[in-house]
Design a protein around this motif. Structure first.
Motif, PDB file in Angstrom:
ATOM      1  N   MET A   1     142.933 105.792 109.582  1.00 60.34           N
ATOM      2  CA  MET A   1     143.295 104.421 109.153  1.00 60.34           C
ATOM      3  C   MET A   1     142.098 103.671 108.583  1.00 60.34           C
ATOM      4  SD  MET A   1     145.818 102.388 108.766  1.00 60.34           S
ATOM      5  CE  MET A   1     146.198 100.676 108.543  1.00 60.34           C
ATOM      6  N   PRO A   2     140.930 103.664 109.273  1.00 64.88           N
ATOM      7  CA  PRO A   2     139.773 102.971 108.711  1.00 64.88           C
ATOM      8  C   PRO A   2     139.389 103.502 107.338  1.00 64.88           C
ATOM      9  CG  PRO A   2     139.425 103.442 111.022  1.00 64.88           C
ATOM     10  CD  PRO A   2     140.652 104.179 110.624  1.00 64.88           C
ATOM     11  N   LYS A   3     139.535 104.853 107.136  1.00 62.15           N
ATOM     12  CA  LYS A   3     139.175 105.424 105.839  1.00 62.15           C
ATOM     13  C   LYS A   3     140.080 104.891 104.747  1.00 62.15           C
ATOM     14  CE  LYS A   3     138.223 109.777 103.506  1.00 62.15           C
ATOM     15  NZ  LYS A   3     138.872 109.365 102.260  1.00 62.15           N
ATOM     16  N   ARG A   4     141.390 104.752 105.046  1.00 64.82           N
ATOM     17  CA  ARG A   4     142.307 104.210 104.053  1.00 64.82           C
ATOM     18  C   ARG A   4     141.906 102.792 103.663  1.00 64.82           C
ATOM     19  NH1 ARG A   4     144.616 105.625  99.982  1.00 64.82           N
ATOM     20  NH2 ARG A   4     143.928 103.657  99.135  1.00 64.82           N
ATOM     21  N   THR A   5     141.497 101.969 104.669  1.00 62.50           N
ATOM     22  CA  THR A   5     141.054 100.604 104.393  1.00 62.50           C
ATOM     23  C   THR A   5     139.813 100.607 103.510  1.00 62.50           C
ATOM     24  OG1 THR A   5     141.952  99.852 106.491  1.00 62.50           O
ATOM     25  CG2 THR A   5     140.332  98.435 105.433  1.00 62.50           C
ATOM     26  N   THR A   6     138.888 101.505 103.802  1.00 64.09           N
ATOM     27  CA  THR A   6     137.672 101.607 103.006  1.00 64.09           C
ATOM     28  C   THR A   6     138.001 102.007 101.568  1.00 64.09           C
ATOM     29  OG1 THR A   6     136.403 102.225 104.960  1.00 64.09           O
ATOM     30  CG2 THR A   6     135.430 102.737 102.816  1.00 64.09           C
ATOM     31  N   ASP A   7     138.920 102.976 101.412  1.00 67.20           N
ATOM     32  CA  ASP A   7     139.320 103.399 100.073  1.00 67.20           C
ATOM     33  C   ASP A   7     139.962 102.253  99.304  1.00 67.20           C
ATOM     34  OD1 ASP A   7     138.368 105.893 100.604  1.00 67.20           O
ATOM     35  OD2 ASP A   7     140.321 106.770 101.084  1.00 67.20           O
ATOM     36  N   GLU A   8     140.800 101.486  99.975  1.00 59.93           N
ATOM     37  CA  GLU A   8     141.459 100.366  99.313  1.00 59.93           C
ATOM     38  C   GLU A   8     140.435  99.336  98.838  1.00 59.93           C
ATOM     39  OE1 GLU A   8     144.243  98.957 102.145  1.00 59.93           O
ATOM     40  OE2 GLU A   8     145.663 100.591 101.830  1.00 59.93           O
ATOM     41  N   LEU A   9     139.428  99.054  99.653  1.00 64.11           N
ATOM     42  CA  LEU A   9     138.384  98.110  99.245  1.00 64.11           C
ATOM     43  C   LEU A   9     137.636  98.626  98.030  1.00 64.11           C
ATOM     44  CD1 LEU A   9     136.892  96.921 102.660  1.00 64.11           C
ATOM     45  CD2 LEU A   9     138.126  95.540 100.991  1.00 64.11           C
ATOM     46  N   SER A  10     137.336  99.916  98.012  1.00 62.78           N
ATOM     47  CA  SER A  10     136.638 100.502  96.860  1.00 62.78           C
ATOM     48  C   SER A  10     137.495 100.421  95.611  1.00 62.78           C
ATOM     49  CB  SER A  10     136.284 101.967  97.158  1.00 62.78           C
ATOM     50  OG  SER A  10     135.395 102.063  98.256  1.00 62.78           O
ATOM     51  N   ASP A  11     138.801 100.683  95.774  1.00 63.81           N
ATOM     52  CA  ASP A  11     139.701 100.609  94.630  1.00 63.81           C
ATOM     53  C   ASP A  11     139.837  99.170  94.135  1.00 63.81           C
ATOM     54  OD1 ASP A  11     140.011 103.296  94.969  1.00 63.81           O
ATOM     55  OD2 ASP A  11     142.010 103.181  95.869  1.00 63.81           O
ATOM     56  N   LEU A  12     139.884  98.219  95.056  1.00 64.98           N
ATOM     57  CA  LEU A  12     139.946  96.801  94.670  1.00 64.98           C
ATOM     58  C   LEU A  12     138.697  96.391  93.902  1.00 64.98           C
ATOM     59  CD1 LEU A  12     141.472  95.110  97.852  1.00 64.98           C
ATOM     60  CD2 LEU A  12     142.389  94.952  95.528  1.00 64.98           C
ATOM     61  N   LYS A  13     137.543  96.845  94.361  1.00 62.69           N
ATOM     62  CA  LYS A  13     136.290  96.534  93.661  1.00 62.69           C
ATOM     63  C   LYS A  13     136.291  97.141  92.260  1.00 62.69           C
ATOM     64  CE  LYS A  13     133.201  96.019  97.642  1.00 62.69           C
ATOM     65  NZ  LYS A  13     132.002  96.556  98.337  1.00 62.69           N
ATOM     66  N   ALA A  14     136.827  98.357  92.150  1.00 63.08           N
ATOM     67  CA  ALA A  14     136.902  99.002  90.844  1.00 63.08           C
ATOM     68  C   ALA A  14     137.807  98.205  89.909  1.00 63.08           C
ATOM     69  CB  ALA A  14     137.425 100.431  90.998  1.00 63.08           C
ATOM     70  N   PHE A  15     138.960  97.794  90.407  1.00 65.50           N
ATOM     71  CA  PHE A  15     139.894  97.000  89.606  1.00 65.50           C
ATOM     72  C   PHE A  15     139.246  95.687  89.154  1.00 65.50           C
ATOM     73  CE2 PHE A  15     142.686  93.259  90.253  1.00 65.50           C
ATOM     74  CZ  PHE A  15     143.339  93.299  89.019  1.00 65.50           C
ATOM     75  N   ALA A  16     138.595  94.976  90.088  1.00 66.93           N
ATOM     76  CA  ALA A  16     137.969  93.698  89.754  1.00 66.93           C
ATOM     77  C   ALA A  16     136.874  93.893  88.706  1.00 66.93           C
ATOM     78  CB  ALA A  16     137.407  93.045  91.006  1.00 66.93           C
ATOM     79  N   ALA A  17     136.095  94.953  88.839  1.00 61.91           N
ATOM     80  CA  ALA A  17     135.017  95.204  87.881  1.00 61.91           C
ATOM     81  C   ALA A  17     135.564  95.475  86.486  1.00 61.91           C
ATOM     82  CB  ALA A  17     134.175  96.382  88.359  1.00 61.91           C
ATOM     83  N   VAL A  18     136.623  96.269  86.398  1.00 58.46           N
ATOM     84  CA  VAL A  18     137.216  96.587  85.100  1.00 58.46           C
ATOM     85  C   VAL A  18     137.818  95.334  84.468  1.00 58.46           C
ATOM     86  CG1 VAL A  18     139.040  97.891  83.938  1.00 58.46           C
ATOM     87  CG2 VAL A  18     137.642  98.991  85.701  1.00 58.46           C
TER      88      VAL A  18
END
Length: 303
Positions: A1-18
């Protein structure tokens, strides 16, 4: 579960950067990642949420309506996270970064220079940007960390603390040659018969001159040959006053060098009205950037 949360944060950061960069290549360059990796992250986030977040064309990448709504929510949160990390780092290292101050013109003239000189010598890793103007602005919307204003111009949701001289006065003065022609006024009403140099506020209204002696308070609206832009044009008004064009009414500290040199003669001294000094103010709704925290502590310590 924590890994999924970490992945989601990374994906959100990627989206915001793009979204902010307007494309995958530019975002990848800024983040030093591969465009394909960012594309995979955004696609993964879209699949997880079940909505399209970006319109992709060969020429541009723009947020969809849902993407814009998400961006408006996550961007402030990422900014707070970045600031929290800066604050933790500042506890270990010297405070560093940029400090943006919005201040009135008179502050830059009367007390800010020596204060900032000492501050920058104390914190060499901090750089300060000063935006000097006469009007009152929303410092948060303008991207400033803090501002300097007087008590009657502070917003109620701001945190304020004293800065600079705790009491100031408006002084009235004129060139000795002018006073030899007109006579020296004994009461503020006498100024209504003399040529006066007035300032106009940023909102367009002319300055009203206020005087007080004991319990007697007097407000006048004099007339004269020159009107200058309040704050930014004050030096022009002082120059013409020194030439004998008219009477000037301005911060005592601004006129003091010319009073000392004799170019201007003080008039109506017992009527000069004191008022409270300025305040440093800032929003208490978010974590304080390390440069601002250092500046606040520096001012409080009176260094």
């Amino acid at each position: 579960m924590p890994k999924r949360t970490t992945d989601e944060l990374s994906d959100l950061k990627a989206f915001a950067a793009v979204a902010h960069a307007g494309g995958f290549r530019e975002a990848a360059r800024l983040l030093q990642l591969s465009p394909s990796g960012l594309s995979d992250a955004v696609r993964r986030l879209e699949n997880h949420l079940g909505v399209r977040l970006l319109h992709r064309t060969t020429r541009s990448v723009l947020p969809t309506e849902q993407g814009q709504q998400l961006l408006e929510r996550v961007a402030p949160a990422f900014a707070e996270l970045e600031l929290a990390l800066q604050i933790v780092n500042s506890a270990r290292d010297k405070p560093a970064g940029n400090l943006r101050l919005n201040v009135p013109v008179n502050a830059t003239r009367l007390f800010l220079a020596p204060l900032l000189t000492r501050f920058l010598q104390r914190f060499p890793d901090i750089s300060v940007e000063v935006i000097a103007e006469t009007g009152v602005i929303d410092i948060v919307a303008a991207g400033c960390d803090a501002g300097i204003r007087y008590d009657d111009r502070l917003e109620q949701d701001m945190i304020a603390m004293p800065i600079g001289p705790r009491e100031q006065r408006f002084a009235t003065a004129a060139a000795p040659a002018l006073l030899e022609k007109t006579g020296r006024p004994q009461h503020p009403d006498d100024l209504l018969k003399m040529p006066c140099i007035r300032g106009r506020f940023a909102k367009g209204n002319l300055e009203r001159w206020s005087f007080q002696r004991g319990e007697e308070v007097c407000h006048i609206e004099p007339h004269g040959p020159l009107i200058y832009s309040g704050g930014t044009g004050a030096d022009l008004g002082v120059s013409l006053a020194r030439e004998g064009v008219g009477v000037i009414h301005l911060f005592e500290g601004w006129l003091q060098p010319y009073l000392d040199s004799g170019e201007l003669e003080p008039i109506l001294g017992p009527w000069w009205q004191p008022f409270a000094g300025p305040f440093l103010y800032y929003s208490g709704r978010k974590l304080l950037p390390p440069p601002l925290r250092a500046f606040i502590d520096f001012v409080k310590a009176g260094e």
